[in-house]
Write a protein that holds these residues in place. Structure first.
Motif, PDB file in Angstrom:
ATOM      1  N   LYS B 294      38.484  39.276 -46.878  1.00 53.72           N
ATOM      2  CA  LYS B 294      39.638  40.014 -46.355  1.00 53.72           C
ATOM      3  C   LYS B 294      39.202  41.015 -45.294  1.00 53.72           C
ATOM      4  N   LEU B 295      38.092  41.681 -45.579  1.00 48.56           N
ATOM      5  CA  LEU B 295      37.589  42.663 -44.623  1.00 48.56           C
ATOM      6  C   LEU B 295      37.238  41.993 -43.303  1.00 48.56           C
ATOM      7  N   LYS B 296      36.604  40.833 -43.424  1.00 49.58           N
ATOM      8  CA  LYS B 296      36.222  40.110 -42.221  1.00 49.58           C
ATOM      9  C   LYS B 296      37.450  39.716 -41.421  1.00 49.58           C
ATOM     10  N   GLU B 297      38.473  39.252 -42.137  1.00 48.59           N
ATOM     11  CA  GLU B 297      39.708  38.859 -41.457  1.00 48.59           C
ATOM     12  C   GLU B 297      40.338  40.055 -40.767  1.00 48.59           C
ATOM     13  N   ALA B 298      40.386  41.177 -41.502  1.00 47.47           N
ATOM     14  CA  ALA B 298      40.972  42.383 -40.920  1.00 47.47           C
ATOM     15  C   ALA B 298      40.182  42.807 -39.690  1.00 47.47           C
ATOM     16  N   ASN B 299      38.873  42.683 -39.789  1.00 42.72           N
ATOM     17  CA  ASN B 299      38.027  43.065 -38.669  1.00 42.72           C
ATOM     18  C   ASN B 299      38.270  42.183 -37.450  1.00 42.72           C
ATOM     19  N   ASP B 300      38.371  40.881 -37.700  1.00 43.33           N
ATOM     20  CA  ASP B 300      38.641  39.955 -36.595  1.00 43.33           C
ATOM     21  C   ASP B 300      39.965  40.304 -35.938  1.00 43.33           C
ATOM     22  N   GLN B 301      40.940  40.587 -36.775  1.00 40.30           N
ATOM     23  CA  GLN B 301      42.276  40.945 -36.278  1.00 40.30           C
ATOM     24  C   GLN B 301      42.186  42.193 -35.413  1.00 40.30           C
ATOM     25  N   LEU B 302      41.415  43.164 -35.910  1.00 41.19           N
ATOM     26  CA  LEU B 302      41.254  44.423 -35.189  1.00 41.19           C
ATOM     27  C   LEU B 302      40.612  44.190 -33.831  1.00 41.19           C
ATOM     28  N   GLU B 303      39.563  43.360 -33.825  1.00 45.13           N
ATOM     29  CA  GLU B 303      38.871  43.063 -32.573  1.00 45.13           C
ATOM     30  C   GLU B 303      39.834  42.437 -31.580  1.00 45.13           C
ATOM     31  N   ARG B 304      40.656  41.510 -32.095  1.00 46.62           N
ATOM     32  CA  ARG B 304      41.625  40.851 -31.226  1.00 46.62           C
ATOM     33  C   ARG B 304      42.599  41.856 -30.637  1.00 46.62           C
ATOM     34  N   THR B 305      43.104  42.710 -31.518  1.00 43.72           N
ATOM     35  CA  THR B 305      44.081  43.702 -31.066  1.00 43.72           C
ATOM     36  C   THR B 305      43.447  44.627 -30.040  1.00 43.72           C
ATOM     37  N   GLN B 308      43.325  42.911 -26.777  1.00 46.68           N
ATOM     38  CA  GLN B 308      44.655  42.830 -26.183  1.00 46.68           C
ATOM     39  C   GLN B 308      45.070  44.162 -25.587  1.00 46.68           C
ATOM     40  N   LEU B 309      44.775  45.214 -26.314  1.00 47.96           N
ATOM     41  CA  LEU B 309      45.132  46.552 -25.854  1.00 47.96           C
ATOM     42  C   LEU B 309      44.411  46.872 -24.555  1.00 47.96           C
ATOM     43  N   LEU B 310      43.135  46.549 -24.539  1.00 45.72           N
ATOM     44  CA  LEU B 310      42.330  46.792 -23.349  1.00 45.72           C
ATOM     45  C   LEU B 310      42.917  46.058 -22.158  1.00 45.72           C
ATOM     46  N   GLN B 311      43.259  44.807 -22.404  1.00 47.23           N
ATOM     47  CA  GLN B 311      43.838  43.988 -21.349  1.00 47.23           C
ATOM     48  C   GLN B 311      45.151  44.590 -20.859  1.00 47.23           C
ATOM     49  N   SER B 312      45.981  45.010 -21.798  1.00 51.34           N
ATOM     50  CA  SER B 312      47.251  45.624 -21.427  1.00 51.34           C
ATOM     51  C   SER B 312      47.039  46.827 -20.542  1.00 51.34           C
ATOM     52  N   GLU B 313      46.089  47.674 -20.923  1.00 50.64           N
ATOM     53  CA  GLU B 313      45.821  48.868 -20.138  1.00 50.64           C
ATOM     54  C   GLU B 313      45.364  48.503 -18.741  1.00 50.64           C
ATOM     55  N   ILE B 508      54.188  37.350 -22.591  1.00 49.07           N
ATOM     56  CA  ILE B 508      53.998  37.198 -24.030  1.00 49.07           C
ATOM     57  C   ILE B 508      54.020  38.560 -24.716  1.00 49.07           C
ATOM     58  N   GLN B 509      53.470  39.557 -24.053  1.00 56.48           N
ATOM     59  CA  GLN B 509      53.509  40.913 -24.604  1.00 56.48           C
ATOM     60  C   GLN B 509      54.963  41.366 -24.778  1.00 56.48           C
ATOM     61  N   ASP B 510      55.791  41.061 -23.768  1.00 61.48           N
ATOM     62  CA  ASP B 510      57.199  41.435 -23.844  1.00 61.48           C
ATOM     63  C   ASP B 510      57.894  40.746 -24.999  1.00 61.48           C
ATOM     64  N   HIS B 511      57.299  39.660 -25.489  1.00 63.33           N
ATOM     65  CA  HIS B 511      57.881  38.953 -26.620  1.00 63.33           C
ATOM     66  C   HIS B 511      57.215  39.343 -27.929  1.00 63.33           C
TER      67      HIS B 511
END
Lengths: 122, 535
Positions: B294-305, B308-313, B508-511
């Motif tokens: 679960k931790l690994k999954e959460a971590n992967d999710q966090l990395e993805r987010t 994405q955030l970096l890209q948005s900025e 996609i962000q707008d969605h």
């Protein structure tokens, strides 16, 4: 010909000159102002039949120019000439004041002339 | 009620039989007698004896011969030989053949009792060591499933049972899950597993082990359970760690005359406590593995987010830059276009000069066009959202580029679920994204031997996952982080603006979705889009 008076509020000298050159042949009186303050000044001096203004001015917002103009000359028309990326908010406020005519920079000479002619018809 | 340990005294002299029977009986053993080897073998067939105390010289069948026969059928039965005075050789002979000890006749009663006691102690020790050895083997197993099966098989051996069933406490708090040593789909197995509920009830009340020396079916607690009549003796031990009931071990014997004794109960006690610990450890290990996953999954999710955030900025900053540059350019352009038009009104130009002026005006218009597309990127139209069938939306997009794909000989494979998920979105904006991605894929496969685009849709919880996988040239690792940057393109000059993916990203962000890319140079690219399901 019914000679009208047009107030042009535009801060860039060269664009002012362009307006004068393009609209000169129409035969109407042309008055220029470089910003909000000067614009309001010119409104006190004479009767004006049309306002051509940009929305972004060095000393204020085009919206305020429009407001003053509409207060002084409720039956005169307004033509907004603006760069394409204008905040929706401003456009909405202008529309609320009854402004319906817009031109986006850079415009075609024909477009400007036709818009001015139609505004002065009323 | 526990049965005492059983001793069989074999001697042709009735006096000896009576004496030993009485004296050993006083020590708490249950004693039976036989007058010779044949008699003894008969008795052994009918009942289980832990120790045999036997004379050597007997009619019909002597002690040594009986010893050999017993060792063949019941090797764990201990035989103590009683030898006559001056016959040490016989004793040695017997020991070689498997006797555990000997006493000399005429014997000293306390010596005999001592030897018997020591034999029982040695048995006990062997049993206990056997249990610990078996337990050690078990502790190295951590996967609960395999562990239960291993425990059951070792228990058969350690407890000398005919069948063993191990119950564990399920999520409902009951002994619902059982693993049995009996073959699959046998009625007896079903019957054993059905015991679970009754055992549960028992342990809720008493938490004490049950050792039964009468057939299970006769016990009121277990009445009305079909197909357990073959159980002659049963032991049911709880598996408890830190006061918590983890399960229960049921060992049964189906042969008559071989009830569980105090010895067996002691082995079972040790074994159960060891097994309880093993089960507990395995559970902890499993819980730990779950947590790590679960931790690994959460971590992967966090990395993805984060990505994405970096890209948005990045995009937001670039968008602002683009907008202000465009804005700045609009005024000068007004001048260029305006004055060139003014000049063009004049009629005194030479054809050459006329052409030159038109050149200025046209280049001005061209600049205007470039600025428009730049602004399109930075100004995002608010999506007009409605419920859309994602599969239909994708199909419509693919239909629009169908001609392009067939011209490029690209094969499109679709993997859609039977139920089409519905998302809340602007269909034309979504199609724009799908078209952009598909076109990129077609481009990437230009030089590929296999030109295949796999479009897959699947549902994952509350999201739809749409993926486009091509068999194209892939994206080199140094470019992967730049693909969503505006104006980033690897296409030759003049082909495309490099705005497609960055616009898609924004859409996609707008969605309220996510878009990301996995790619390997030479190994194809997969573009994945996640969107929340409507409702």
């Amino acid at each position: 010909m019914n000679k009208k008076s047009i107030l042009i509020v535009e801060d860039e000298g060269i664009i002012q000159r362009l307006f004068l050159r393009l609209l000169g042949p129409l035969g109407h009186g042309l008055v220029c102002a470089g910003g909000l303050a000067e614009g309001i000044q010119k409104m006190k001096v004479q009767r004006l039949d049309l306002l051509i203004t940009d929305l972004k001015l060095p000393d204020g917002a085009g919206i305020d120019v429009i407001r003053h103009f509409k207060e002084k000359f409720p039956r005169s028309d307004v033509l907004i000439v603006t760069a394409s990326l204008t905040p929706e908010e401003q456009l909405r406020r202008a529309s609320a004041m009854g402004v319906t005519k817009y031109l986006y920079k850079p415009f075609e000479a024909k477009e400007l002339l036709s818009a001015v002619r139609s505004a002065l018809k009323n | 009620m526990l049965k005492s340990s059983k001793i069989l005294v074999v001697d042709d002299e009735p006096g000896i039989r009576e004496l030993l029977s009485r004296e050993l009986g006083v020590e708490g053993y249950s004693v039976a007698v036989a007058s010779d080897g044949i008699d003894a073998l008969e008795l052994i067939k009918r009942e289980k004896y832990q120790v045999i105390l036997s004379d050597v010289k007997m009619p019909k069948l002597g002690g040594i011969e009986m010893l050999e026969a017993v060792k063949k059928t019941d090797p764990d039965v201990e035989v103590i030989i009683m030898t006559g005075y001056g016959t040490i050789e016989t004793a040695v002979e017997a020991m070689k053949r498997g006797a555990v000890d000997f006493v000399q006749k005429p014997f000293n009663l306390s010596v005999v009792k001592g030897v018997v006691k020591s034999v029982f102690e040695r048995r006990e020790l062997k049993a206990i060591v056997g249990v610990y050895e078996a337990s050690r083997a078990i502790f190295s197993h951590m996967e609960p499933e395999r562990l239960l099966n291993i425990i059951v098989n070792i228990a058969l051996n350690v407890l000398r049972a005919n069948d063993v069933t191990l119950f564990v406490v399920g999520k409902d708090g009951q002994l619902s899950k059982g693993v049995s040593s009996l073959e699959e789909a046998s009625e007896r197995r079903v019957a054993r597993l059905a015991l679970g509920a009754r055992i549960s009830a028992h342990f809720q009340q008493w938490k004490e082990p049950l050792v039964l020396s009468e057939p299970l079916a006769k016990v009121v607690h277990f009445s009305n359970i079909p197909k357990i009549e073959d159980i002659e003796a049963a032991m049911i031990f709880p598996l408890v760690v830190n006061g918590e009931l983890l399960g229960a071990l049921n060992a049964n014997r189906t042969s008559k005359g071989d009830p569980f004794t105090a010895e067996d109960a002691r082995s079972a006690t040790i074994f159960s406590s060891q097994m309880a610990q093993a089960v507990y450890n395995a559970r902890l290990f499993q819980a730990l593995e779950e947590k790590v996953k679960k931790l690994k999954e959460a971590n992967d999710q966090l990395e993805r987010t984060k990505a994405q955030l970096l890209q948005s900025e990045k995009l937001a900053a670039l968008g602002q830059l683009a907008a202000s540059v465009a804005h700045e350019l609009n005024n000068p352009l007004t001048g260029i276009m305006g004055f060139s038009q003014l000049l063009l009104e004049g009629s005194h130009w030479t054809p050459q000069q006329q052409e030159d002026l038109e050149g200025i005006y046209n280049e001005g218009k061209r600049c205007r066009g470039i600025i428009q597309s730049l602004l399109k990127f930075s100004r995002r139209r608010e999506p007009k959202k409605e419920p859309c069938d994602i599969v239909e939306t994708i199909d419509e997009a693919l239909a629009l580029i169908d001609h392009e794909c067939s011209m490029a000989c690209v094969q499109i494979e679709k993997e859609y679920p039977i139920d089409h998920p519905v998302v809340y979105g602007d269909p034309s904006q979504l199609q724009q994204v799908f078209i952009n991605i598909s076109k990129n894929a077609v481009q990437a496969m230009k030089a590929a031997a296999v030109k295949r685009l796999i479009v897959a849709v699947r549902i994952d919880g509350d999201r739809v996952i749409v993926s486009f996988r091509d068999s194209g040239c892939g994206i080199p690792v140094e470019n992967l982080s730049k693909v969503f940057d505006p104006f980033f393109t690897t296409k030759p000059a003049g082909e495309g603006t490099g705005l497609g993916l960055s616009v898609s990203y924004g859409l996609i962000q707008d969605h309220r979705g996510k878009i990301y890319i996995d790619s390997e140079e030479g190994g194809g690219t997969t573009v994945t889009i996640e969107l929340p399901i409507a409702g």
